[in-house]
Design a protein around this motif. Sequence first.
Motif, PDB file in Angstrom:
ATOM      1  N   LYS A   3       0.817  -1.207   0.000  1.00  0.00           N
ATOM      2  CA  LYS A   3       0.000   0.000   0.000  1.00  0.00           C
ATOM      3  C   LYS A   3       0.860   1.270   0.000  1.00  0.00           C
ATOM      4  O   LYS A   3       0.602   2.209  -0.759  1.00  0.00           O
ATOM      5  CB  LYS A   3      -0.904  -0.026   1.226  1.00  0.00           C
ATOM      6  N   LYS A   4       1.884   1.302   0.839  1.00  0.00           N
ATOM      7  CA  LYS A   4       2.740   2.489   0.933  1.00  0.00           C
ATOM      8  C   LYS A   4       3.412   2.780  -0.412  1.00  0.00           C
ATOM      9  O   LYS A   4       3.480   3.929  -0.847  1.00  0.00           O
ATOM     10  CB  LYS A   4       3.782   2.271   2.030  1.00  0.00           C
ATOM     11  N   HIS A   7       0.754   4.093  -2.822  1.00  0.00           N
ATOM     12  CA  HIS A   7       0.428   5.494  -2.530  1.00  0.00           C
ATOM     13  C   HIS A   7       1.498   6.425  -3.086  1.00  0.00           C
ATOM     14  O   HIS A   7       1.183   7.470  -3.656  1.00  0.00           O
ATOM     15  CB  HIS A   7       0.278   5.702  -1.021  1.00  0.00           C
ATOM     16  N   ARG A  43     -10.279   3.713  -2.394  1.00  0.00           N
ATOM     17  CA  ARG A  43      -9.809   3.855  -1.011  1.00  0.00           C
ATOM     18  C   ARG A  43      -8.512   4.663  -0.959  1.00  0.00           C
ATOM     19  O   ARG A  43      -8.327   5.516  -0.094  1.00  0.00           O
ATOM     20  CB  ARG A  43      -9.602   2.484  -0.355  1.00  0.00           C
ATOM     21  N   ASP A  44      -7.606   4.381  -1.898  1.00  0.00           N
ATOM     22  CA  ASP A  44      -6.333   5.102  -1.939  1.00  0.00           C
ATOM     23  C   ASP A  44      -6.560   6.599  -2.148  1.00  0.00           C
ATOM     24  O   ASP A  44      -5.912   7.428  -1.498  1.00  0.00           O
ATOM     25  CB  ASP A  44      -5.431   4.565  -3.059  1.00  0.00           C
ATOM     26  N   LYS A  46      -9.116   8.345  -1.309  1.00  0.00           N
ATOM     27  CA  LYS A  46      -9.645   8.905  -0.062  1.00  0.00           C
ATOM     28  C   LYS A  46      -8.522   9.067   0.967  1.00  0.00           C
ATOM     29  O   LYS A  46      -8.404  10.110   1.603  1.00  0.00           O
ATOM     30  CB  LYS A  46     -10.741   7.995   0.485  1.00  0.00           C
ATOM     31  N   GLU A  47      -7.674   8.052   1.127  1.00  0.00           N
ATOM     32  CA  GLU A  47      -6.588   8.108   2.104  1.00  0.00           C
ATOM     33  C   GLU A  47      -5.553   9.170   1.749  1.00  0.00           C
ATOM     34  O   GLU A  47      -5.011   9.829   2.632  1.00  0.00           O
ATOM     35  CB  GLU A  47      -5.924   6.737   2.234  1.00  0.00           C
ATOM     36  N   LEU A  48      -5.280   9.325   0.460  1.00  0.00           N
ATOM     37  CA  LEU A  48      -4.320  10.333   0.011  1.00  0.00           C
ATOM     38  C   LEU A  48      -4.934  11.729  -0.056  1.00  0.00           C
ATOM     39  O   LEU A  48      -4.235  12.704  -0.304  1.00  0.00           O
ATOM     40  CB  LEU A  48      -3.767   9.959  -1.372  1.00  0.00           C
ATOM     41  N   GLN A  49      -6.252  11.791   0.118  1.00  0.00           N
ATOM     42  CA  GLN A  49      -6.999  13.044   0.068  1.00  0.00           C
ATOM     43  C   GLN A  49      -6.810  13.762  -1.259  1.00  0.00           C
ATOM     44  O   GLN A  49      -6.668  14.988  -1.323  1.00  0.00           O
ATOM     45  CB  GLN A  49      -6.612  13.942   1.242  1.00  0.00           C
ATOM     46  N   PHE A 104      -5.321   8.568  12.440  1.00  0.00           N
ATOM     47  CA  PHE A 104      -4.895   8.215  11.083  1.00  0.00           C
ATOM     48  C   PHE A 104      -4.106   9.358  10.454  1.00  0.00           C
ATOM     49  O   PHE A 104      -3.044   9.147   9.860  1.00  0.00           O
ATOM     50  CB  PHE A 104      -6.096   7.841  10.199  1.00  0.00           C
ATOM     51  N   THR A 108      -0.123   9.305   9.363  1.00  0.00           N
ATOM     52  CA  THR A 108       0.265   9.668   7.999  1.00  0.00           C
ATOM     53  C   THR A 108       1.321  10.773   8.009  1.00  0.00           C
ATOM     54  O   THR A 108       2.314  10.704   7.279  1.00  0.00           O
ATOM     55  CB  THR A 108      -0.969  10.117   7.189  1.00  0.00           C
ATOM     56  N   SER A 123      -1.949   2.974  12.570  1.00  0.00           N
ATOM     57  CA  SER A 123      -2.891   3.977  13.058  1.00  0.00           C
ATOM     58  C   SER A 123      -4.299   3.420  13.128  1.00  0.00           C
ATOM     59  O   SER A 123      -4.731   2.696  12.236  1.00  0.00           O
ATOM     60  CB  SER A 123      -2.906   5.194  12.131  1.00  0.00           C
TER      61      SER A 123
END
Length: 149
Positions: A3-4, A7, A43-44, A46-49, A104, A108, A123
């Motif tokens: 995932k990292k 991203h 999802r990515d 959203k997590e990375l905004q 979270f 990050t 997190s």
Amino acid sequence: MKKKERHQLLRQLVQQETIRKQEDFVAILQDRGIEVTQATISRDIKELQLIKVPAKGGGYQYNLPPEMNYNISKKLGRLLKDAFVSIDTQKEFVLIKTLPGNAFALGTLIETAKYQEVFGCISGDDTVLVICRDEDSSNRFQRRIISFI
């Protein structure tokens, strides 16, 4: 692909390419031999905004949020002042408690800052477990976090 790493690749892609929809991410990654689903990309994003901004040829494209360019230390300090609850260490582990919904983002920011003491973070909603390289590193990292408060 972890995932990292994914991203990091997605951040590069939005800076180098015009990506208008989630399916564009999927296609580019598949062209590079990376199997990923549209749900994972969603999802990515959203997590990375990631945000959509006007594209040169009309329409919209994905981009990094403007705040990603801000000083990480300032963001960390602001978040810790607003949401910090407690911090404790045990050997190479540092446990940071926050107000609900803030851990979270804190994890990050810690990972984005790439502190030498930090091996990685896990997190949750109100807790960040920071895994440091050794006990000395965890003590230095705890002092670093306390200095923000």
